[in-house]
Design an enzyme around this catalytic site. Sequence first.
Site: not given
Length: 451
Positions: A92, A156
Site C-alpha cells: 500500500d 501500513e
Amino acid sequence: MSSNPVAGTVASLMPRAQAELAELVAFKSVADFAQFPKSESEGAARWVADALGAEGFQDVALLDTPDGTQSVYGYLPGPEGARTVLLYAHYDVQPPLDEAAWTTPPFELTERDGRWYGRGAADCKGGVIMHLLALRALKANGGVPVHIKVIAEGSEEMGTGGLERYAEQHPDLLTADTIVIGDAGNFRVGLPTVTTTLRGMTLVRVQIDTLEGNLHSGQFGGAAPDALGALIRVLDSLRAEDGSTTVDGLTPESGWEGLQYEEEQFRQDAKVLDGVGLIGSGTVADRIWARPAVTVLGIDCPPVVGATPSVQASARALVSLRVPPGVDAVEATKLLQAHLEAHTPWGARVRTEQIGQGQAFSADTTSPAYAAMAEAMSVAYPGQEMQYAGQGGSIPLCNTLAALYPDAEILLIGLSEPEAQIHAVNESVSPEELERLSVAEALFLQNYAAS
C-alpha cells in the site's frame, strides 16, 4: 561488487526488476477506500501473490485482515533444519497528494536523471522487488539456504493495524528466527545503514464546534466565537516558541547517541527554503529520532478560493504525534487528547478521536544477525562500514512482532533514503540502491545460514 556471483546475478536482473516495479506502481493501492477503489489494492495484492507463486512459494494466501485490507503471505521451504527468516514489505502507498505537482504521473514508473519516479517506488513497493531480487539471486547461485516467509502488508501507511491484529490472532503464522523489515532506508545514498529505532505514533482527529451554523462576519464577527479561530489557538498550543513539541505531560529531553545528522545536510535533504530556520532544540538527530514531534496533517476549513465572509461554526484537524522509544503510544494518545481538550478556548465544544496508533521500536544490535548483515553490507557497498541510525517514522508491526516472537532478531533496511522523498510529490527510488541492497539481503541470508 560485480566480481561476486550474487551481485552479477542481481545486476542481470535489474531490467526485469524495473519492469515489475512499473507494473506494481501502476496500482493505485492507497488503503483509503473513500479516496481510491478497493479494487486497486486488491489488484496489487494479487500481483504480489502471483509473484510469490511464480518463485515456488507454498501456502500463498491473501489474508483478510480486520481493517478490511489484505496482506499477502507465502512460505518457501529451505534445507531441512535451516533457520527461518521472515521478509516484510508493504504494497500500500500514500496518496499522491497534488498529482499536478508531479513532474511525471505518480502511478507511472518513469526513469529520469538516474532515478525511477513513482508513488511507492521506494516506500515500499521497491521493498517487495528487493526481496524478490535477493531470492532470485540465491536460487541462481546454489539455492536459498534458509526457510523464507514473506509478508506484504496492505495498510501500513494508514496505521489502522490490520496486520498487527491478524498476527496476534494467528501467532504461529509469522514465527521466525530473524525478521528483515524492508521498509527503512540508508542514511544517505551509498551509505549502508540499518535502522535501530523507530518512533511510535498516534493520530488524533479534533473537532471544535461553537455555533449552530455559520454567521455573517460583518454582522456577528467580534463577539460570535469562531470555531476555526479556536482550532488555530489549540494547534498553536502544541508548540513552544522555538517550534519544539509541547504536549502537556510529555518530556522532550531525550538525546540521540550515535550517528549524527549534520544540520546543513538536513537542510538540503529536507529542502528547507533559504532563510527559514529549523524548529526545536538539540541536535537534528535528537529532534527527529529521540524526541516527540507533533505535525498538523490537515485542517477542514473553507478554501481561500470561494470563501465567504463568515464566522465558522465548526472546524476540525488531524494531528500526528511521533513518540520515541521509551514513551508508551497509548499514554501519549491520552496526553494529546487531554491537551487538545484543555487548551480549547472560550468554552467551545471539543471532541477528539484516535484514528491510528503504533508503538516505538528499539532493536537489539548485539545479535548474530547484525554481524551477518554487517558483513553482507561491506561486500555490497565496498569500502563502507554498516551504520546504525534511527528513523522518525513508525512501523507499528515491529513491536507486534517483537512481542509475539521475543527471541527473533529484527533488522530494518530499505530504499527510503532522503533523496527518495517518500510520502511527498515526486517520490523516487535509486536503482543503484535497489541493486546493492538486494545483493546485501541475499548475502545476509547466506551469512546467516552459515553462522
